[in-house]
Scaffold this motif. Sequence first.
Motif, PDB file in Angstrom:
ATOM      1  N   GLY A  76       0.773  -1.280   0.042  1.00  0.00           N
ATOM      2  CA  GLY A  76       0.083   0.020   0.094  1.00  0.00           C
ATOM      3  C   GLY A  76       0.873   1.171   0.131  1.00  0.00           C
ATOM      4  O   GLY A  76       2.072   1.268  -0.303  1.00  0.00           O
ATOM      5  N   LEU A  77      -0.042   2.436   0.159  1.00  0.00           N
ATOM      6  CA  LEU A  77       0.925   3.548   0.147  1.00  0.00           C
ATOM      7  C   LEU A  77       1.725   3.967   1.530  1.00  0.00           C
ATOM      8  O   LEU A  77       2.531   4.675   1.418  1.00  0.00           O
ATOM      9  N   GLY A  78       1.357   3.269   2.403  1.00  0.00           N
ATOM     10  CA  GLY A  78       1.986   3.581   3.719  1.00  0.00           C
ATOM     11  C   GLY A  78       3.678   3.477   3.805  1.00  0.00           C
ATOM     12  O   GLY A  78       4.454   4.351   4.135  1.00  0.00           O
ATOM     13  N   GLY A  79       3.918   2.325   3.020  1.00  0.00           N
ATOM     14  CA  GLY A  79       5.296   2.226   2.867  1.00  0.00           C
ATOM     15  C   GLY A  79       6.029   3.253   1.938  1.00  0.00           C
ATOM     16  O   GLY A  79       7.033   3.793   2.507  1.00  0.00           O
ATOM     17  N   TRP A  80       5.478   3.671   0.989  1.00  0.00           N
ATOM     18  CA  TRP A  80       6.140   4.610   0.234  1.00  0.00           C
ATOM     19  C   TRP A  80       6.072   6.154   0.773  1.00  0.00           C
ATOM     20  O   TRP A  80       7.066   6.586   0.709  1.00  0.00           O
ATOM     21  N   LYS A  81       5.151   6.421   1.782  1.00  0.00           N
ATOM     22  CA  LYS A  81       5.179   7.526   2.315  1.00  0.00           C
ATOM     23  C   LYS A  81       6.087   7.556   3.412  1.00  0.00           C
ATOM     24  O   LYS A  81       6.951   8.572   3.911  1.00  0.00           O
ATOM     25  N   ARG A  82       6.455   6.379   3.901  1.00  0.00           N
ATOM     26  CA  ARG A  82       7.369   6.228   4.847  1.00  0.00           C
ATOM     27  C   ARG A  82       8.789   6.230   4.319  1.00  0.00           C
ATOM     28  O   ARG A  82       9.618   7.019   4.890  1.00  0.00           O
ATOM     29  N   HIS A  83       9.052   5.811   3.095  1.00  0.00           N
ATOM     30  CA  HIS A  83      10.324   5.723   2.797  1.00  0.00           C
ATOM     31  C   HIS A  83      10.818   6.984   1.888  1.00  0.00           C
ATOM     32  O   HIS A  83      11.998   7.279   1.794  1.00  0.00           O
ATOM     33  N   VAL A  84       9.769   7.625   1.243  1.00  0.00           N
ATOM     34  CA  VAL A  84      10.197   8.957   0.507  1.00  0.00           C
ATOM     35  C   VAL A  84       9.762  10.019   1.179  1.00  0.00           C
ATOM     36  O   VAL A  84      10.579  10.954   1.266  1.00  0.00           O
ATOM     37  N   GLY A  85       8.383  10.150   2.024  1.00  0.00           N
ATOM     38  CA  GLY A  85       8.288  11.594   2.586  1.00  0.00           C
ATOM     39  C   GLY A  85       6.662  11.860   2.413  1.00  0.00           C
ATOM     40  O   GLY A  85       6.245  11.312   1.280  1.00  0.00           O
ATOM     41  N   PRO A  86       6.068  12.805   3.024  1.00  0.00           N
ATOM     42  CA  PRO A  86       4.807  13.158   2.968  1.00  0.00           C
ATOM     43  C   PRO A  86       4.857  14.074   1.529  1.00  0.00           C
ATOM     44  O   PRO A  86       3.457  14.099   1.174  1.00  0.00           O
ATOM     45  N   GLY A  87       5.756  14.504   1.153  1.00  0.00           N
ATOM     46  CA  GLY A  87       5.752  15.314  -0.286  1.00  0.00           C
ATOM     47  C   GLY A  87       5.369  14.509  -1.465  1.00  0.00           C
ATOM     48  O   GLY A  87       5.416  14.991  -2.404  1.00  0.00           O
ATOM     49  N   LEU A  88       5.536  13.168  -1.384  1.00  0.00           N
ATOM     50  CA  LEU A  88       5.249  12.226  -2.554  1.00  0.00           C
ATOM     51  C   LEU A  88       3.948  12.454  -3.178  1.00  0.00           C
ATOM     52  O   LEU A  88       2.771  12.632  -2.270  1.00  0.00           O
ATOM     53  N   LEU A  89       3.782  12.821  -4.340  1.00  0.00           N
ATOM     54  CA  LEU A  89       2.615  13.160  -5.113  1.00  0.00           C
ATOM     55  C   LEU A  89       1.837  11.776  -5.655  1.00  0.00           C
ATOM     56  O   LEU A  89       2.323  11.429  -6.717  1.00  0.00           O
ATOM     57  N   PRO A  90       0.855  11.098  -5.239  1.00  0.00           N
ATOM     58  CA  PRO A  90       0.314   9.821  -5.890  1.00  0.00           C
ATOM     59  C   PRO A  90      -0.684  10.105  -6.959  1.00  0.00           C
ATOM     60  O   PRO A  90      -1.438  11.042  -6.807  1.00  0.00           O
ATOM     61  N   VAL A  91      -0.528   9.572  -8.033  1.00  0.00           N
ATOM     62  CA  VAL A  91      -1.517   9.709  -9.080  1.00  0.00           C
ATOM     63  C   VAL A  91      -1.739   8.231  -9.535  1.00  0.00           C
ATOM     64  O   VAL A  91      -1.134   7.297  -9.648  1.00  0.00           O
ATOM     65  N   VAL A  92      -3.061   8.061  -9.587  1.00  0.00           N
ATOM     66  CA  VAL A  92      -3.475   6.868 -10.269  1.00  0.00           C
ATOM     67  C   VAL A  92      -3.895   6.497 -11.772  1.00  0.00           C
ATOM     68  O   VAL A  92      -4.927   7.594 -12.149  1.00  0.00           O
ATOM     69  N   LEU A  93      -3.246   5.701 -12.533  1.00  0.00           N
ATOM     70  CA  LEU A  93      -3.478   5.782 -13.710  1.00  0.00           C
ATOM     71  C   LEU A  93      -4.253   4.250 -14.167  1.00  0.00           C
ATOM     72  O   LEU A  93      -3.845   3.257 -13.998  1.00  0.00           O
TER      73      LEU A  93
END
Length: 300
Positions: free
Chosen positions: A212-229
Amino acid sequence: MQHAVGSPLPPPHQSGHGWSPAGQPPGAHHPGGHQGPAPHQGPAPHQGSAPHQGSAPVPPPPPAPGFAPPGPVQHTPPQVPAPPTPETTGHVPLPPGGPVGMPSVPPATAAPDMGSTTIAVLLIGPAGAGKTSVAKYWADHRRVPTAHISLDDVREWVRSGFADPQSGWNDHSEAQYRLARRTCGFAARNFLANGISCILDDAVFPDRPVVGLGGWKRHVGPGLLPVVLLPGLEIVLERNAERMGNRRLTDEEVARIHGRMAGWYGSGLPIIDNSQLDVPQTARVLDDVLARSIASPPNW
């Protein structure tokens, strides 16, 4: 008796020959006592009728015409190496990577210029959605340095012992997925810290915390901008059929993944339906979506 091959052995020591232990020639005159006659050195040069006082010092011959005696030895100072020229590559200090913070919100009167903004983007979608193609095109056509980081590519850095999730999701494949995601996060943070934007792509599920998104937010940071294709199922099946190797899934697996990705509707994340869009058109829509995300970051 045999001797080793090499330099000849010195002659045996004889009385009156060689050097004494004190460094003086045998028979030299020592004050305070008679040491015996000096060894015969041959006839002394004629010095007239003066009484014999021993061998007088012979003055050196006069220098030849035009000969100048050598002067004192000049010691040249050691050469100091010249500083490197600006073109020389040396140690370049790199700022350490840290969690990516939220992008600054532009003034309400000005829309952000996505071609020159340094950001981190996470492109989400099922297999066959076109994530990799769109991410590469978007990164290639920006006016600022931009890196594309694909989780599948990083996961396949493991050659021997690669745990393919298609063969079954287990502890081994999950551990390799988590390791690849953390590696991607470290890379994105370091790129962002040195002024290089990033776009990452991954098949993130809305109902599965492990991927899920939790791992990406933890490893990159809250400034990561997710977009769904998320294109239609028929488009995804068509694109998946063009894949090769372990990137190609069965139609049943593609349909199952696509159905679970529908859970992103209503999540608050921006969704792009690129069923009728080619890659350049999808990249332009992505710029518009990111501009809105920067002005009003999604809550995720």
